[in-house]
Design a protein around this motif. Structure first.
Motif, short mmCIF file in Angstrom:
data_model
loop_
_atom_site.label_atom_id
_atom_site.label_comp_id
_atom_site.label_asym_id
_atom_site.label_seq_id
_atom_site.Cartn_x
_atom_site.Cartn_y
_atom_site.Cartn_z
N GLN A 220 -19.95 -1.11 16.04
CA GLN A 220 -19.11 -0.17 15.29
C GLN A 220 -17.89 -0.64 15.76
O GLN A 220 -16.79 -0.19 14.98
CB GLN A 220 -19.29 1.29 15.87
N ALA A 221 -17.63 -1.09 16.72
CA ALA A 221 -15.99 -1.45 17.34
C ALA A 221 -15.95 -3.05 17.31
O ALA A 221 -14.85 -3.58 17.26
CB ALA A 221 -16.10 -1.00 18.64
N ASP A 222 -17.16 -3.96 17.47
CA ASP A 222 -17.01 -5.29 17.85
C ASP A 222 -18.00 -6.17 17.07
O ASP A 222 -19.21 -5.32 17.03
CB ASP A 222 -16.90 -5.68 19.34
N PRO A 223 -17.79 -7.23 16.72
CA PRO A 223 -18.91 -8.04 16.03
C PRO A 223 -20.08 -8.60 17.13
O PRO A 223 -19.85 -8.73 18.19
CB PRO A 223 -18.21 -9.56 15.58
N VAL A 224 -21.30 -8.54 16.37
CA VAL A 224 -22.43 -8.65 16.79
C VAL A 224 -23.41 -9.84 16.30
O VAL A 224 -23.19 -9.64 14.96
CB VAL A 224 -23.50 -7.66 17.08
N LEU A 225 -23.96 -10.73 16.90
CA LEU A 225 -24.85 -11.63 16.18
C LEU A 225 -26.22 -11.39 16.36
O LEU A 225 -26.43 -11.20 17.67
CB LEU A 225 -24.61 -13.04 16.72
N TYR A 226 -26.92 -10.93 15.41
CA TYR A 226 -28.54 -10.63 15.63
C TYR A 226 -29.46 -11.85 15.03
O TYR A 226 -29.33 -11.85 13.69
CB TYR A 226 -28.80 -9.32 14.87
N VAL A 227 -29.63 -12.35 15.96
CA VAL A 227 -30.68 -13.72 15.55
C VAL A 227 -32.03 -13.11 15.48
O VAL A 227 -32.99 -12.97 16.61
CB VAL A 227 -30.60 -14.72 16.72
N SER A 228 -32.67 -12.92 14.32
CA SER A 228 -33.95 -12.61 14.04
C SER A 228 -34.86 -13.69 13.57
O SER A 228 -34.67 -14.48 12.61
CB SER A 228 -34.03 -11.44 12.92
N LEU A 229 -35.86 -13.85 14.53
CA LEU A 229 -36.80 -15.09 14.20
C LEU A 229 -38.36 -14.45 14.00
O LEU A 229 -39.09 -15.21 13.75
CB LEU A 229 -36.95 -15.84 15.60
N GLU A 230 -38.35 -13.13 13.73
CA GLU A 230 -39.53 -12.46 13.20
C GLU A 230 -39.43 -11.76 12.08
O GLU A 230 -40.43 -11.92 11.18
CB GLU A 230 -39.90 -11.53 14.28
N MET A 231 -38.36 -11.08 11.77
CA MET A 231 -38.06 -10.40 10.51
C MET A 231 -37.16 -11.07 9.47
O MET A 231 -36.22 -11.36 10.04
CB MET A 231 -37.85 -8.92 10.81
N ASP A 232 -37.28 -10.88 8.33
CA ASP A 232 -36.33 -11.31 7.24
C ASP A 232 -35.24 -10.29 7.50
O ASP A 232 -35.31 -9.10 7.82
CB ASP A 232 -36.97 -11.27 5.82
N ASN A 233 -34.13 -10.51 6.86
CA ASN A 233 -32.80 -9.78 6.71
C ASN A 233 -33.10 -8.42 6.10
O ASN A 233 -32.65 -7.47 6.25
CB ASN A 233 -31.50 -10.38 6.12
N GLU A 234 -34.07 -8.54 5.00
CA GLU A 234 -34.32 -7.52 4.11
C GLU A 234 -34.92 -6.34 4.96
O GLU A 234 -34.96 -5.11 5.03
CB GLU A 234 -34.95 -7.68 3.18
#
Length: 451
Positions: A220-234
């Motif tokens: 909401q306030a700052d950039p976050v990197l979410y590295v998902s190695l199990e689920m697709d972006n969808e």
């Protein structure tokens, strides 16, 4: 020795000359320079000889240092030692000689890094691989450049007072709030910069859901990197939209929606698109890849890795056993957090032995198969739900259940537990322990999906 010396050679020779003239300066040299920092073999041999004598407490002077170098098999002449002492009449300027030598080594290493980048580009290597290798090299060089810097007592106290001043003004950037007041209170405020935190539980307990909730609140306030190695972006987006709309995730992914649900979904998607949450595109990554992704996001405040066991070890480490390469990965994650000066929240699955106990709440011993991960971590957060082990036919996924959050390790404070409300059908996790607090006490940027 050649009459025409380069400035680079003169600097490192003057360092060794200073040690020969006044061995009392050796500790100052050791704080900044390693033997491999000396390019000339004779200089390196004399430095290692001086260190060897110091380790056993023997007397240091030009004669004993040369004798020790000979005992260690070095080919160094008396004439060379005399010439070093001749070009260095005093050790008073050893600090300047050290600085020049380190800068020369860093310039040389930068040239080598630039050469490897050009070589990779010319040979048409994958740009991501070139970037990852370059990022690791630059991080290593940055660390090398600060190895010898001592922080004075006054500098240490001033750094702390500046941090306290920022806290008092309400604009502290030394940590990242998770957005869950109960958890933040346990953590002492939030996830500390440069910290490695583990979010561990059995599969299906709610790790990814909580991590996504935290990521969205921070984003909401700052950039976050979410590295998902199990689920697709969808799938990740479906879980987030489910949380916002209350529409079950499986329905969003696989079933027709009513007109009303379509409207709610569109509104939620528009809302989430404004949050600064970045995903990875590749399904397999190394820690170097994560670093390359992170450096491409300006102002990044948090990295979430879902999950640790899926991180690909470096090629050189794949020939080792699981314990060894997971230890290398955990160390690399911690180093990345320190290099970027932001927290990393890594999700981790627990082994099956949890299921054999009468009390199935996780313990730190359940992490023993993850190498040095527990040791490297600044905090370990376990999740547990009683209904996870209940008969599924008796559990309504649309009814909130109690999610126990156990801060089992906290390097910088106390440990403890709090409770959150978890609605599995809609991937929503809200506060429980602090529900009686007035709404105004919840910062606006953390009001994602209701409290």
């Amino acid at each position: 020795m050649k009459d025409e010396r380069t400035c680079e050679a003169m600097a490192e020779q003057s360092v060794i000359g200073s040690i020969l003239v006044d061995p009392r300066c050796l500790p100052e040299v050791e704080r900044s320079l390693r033997p491999e920092d000396f390019r000339l073999e004779a200089d390196r041999a004399l430095y290692e000889a001086a260190q060897a004598l110091e380790r056993v407490g023997d007397k240091l002077d030009s004669v004993t240092i040369l004798d020790q170098a000979w005992k260690m098999g070095a080919q160094v002449s008396r004439q060379y030692v005399l010439e070093l002492m001749e070009i260095t009449p005093t050790a008073a300027n050893v600090g300047e000689y050290i600085k020049m030598t380190k800068e020369d080594r860093l310039r040389e290493a930068l040239r080598e890094t630039a050469g490897r980048i050009l070589e990779g580009v010319d040979s048409r290597e994958a740009p991501a691989a070139v970037l990852a290798a370059a990022g690791r090299s630059l991080d290593d060089l940055t660390a090398q450049g600060s190895v010898g810097k001592l922080v004075s007592p006054m500098e240490g106290v001033l750094a702390f007072l500046n941090q306290r001043d920022a806290v008092e003004k309400g604009d502290a950037k030394g940590y990242v709030c998770t957005g869950y007041m109960a958890l933040d209170e346990l953590l002492g405020g939030g996830l500390l910069n440069s910290g490695l935190y583990l979010l561990a539980a059995r599969p299906g307990m709610g790790k990814s859901t909580l991590a996504l909730n935290i990521a969205d609140r921070v984003a909401q306030a700052d950039p976050v990197l979410y590295v998902s190695l199990e689920m697709d972006n969808e799938q990740l987006s479906a879980k987030r939209i489910s949380r916002e709309t209350g529409i079950p995730t499986e329905k969003l992914l696989m079933q027709p929606l009513t007109e009303h649900e379509e409207t709610k979904m569109a509104q939620a998607a528009q809302k989430l698109a404004k949050l600064s949450l970045w995903y990875n595109a590749a399904s397999t990554v190394t820690v170097d890849d994560i670093g390359a992704l992170a450096r491409g996001i300006g102002g990044l405040r948090l990295i979430v890795v879902d999950y640790f066991g899926k991180i690909l070890p470096p090629a050189a480490a794949r020939r080792y056993g699981r314990y060894e390469y997971t230890t290398e990965i955990s160390g690399a994650l911690k180093n990345l957090a320190r290099a970027l000066r932001i927290p990393i929240l890594a999700l981790c699955q627990l082994n099956r032995e949890v299921e054999a106990r009468q009390d199935k709440r996780p313990q730190l011993s359940d992490l023993r198969d993850t190498g040095a991960l527990e040791q490297d971590a600044d905090g370990v957060i376990f999740l547990y739900r009683e209904d996870y082990y209940a008969d599924r036919s008796t559990v309504d996924p649309k009814v909130p259940s109690v999610l126990e959050v156990d801060l089992a390790k906290n390097r910088h404070g106390d440990v403890g537990r709090c409770s959150l409300a978890f609605t599995r059908a809609s991937s929503k996790i809200t506060g429980m322990s602090y529900r009686r607090r007035v709404e105004e006490e919840v910062p606006e940027q953390f009001r994602i999906g209701g409290r």
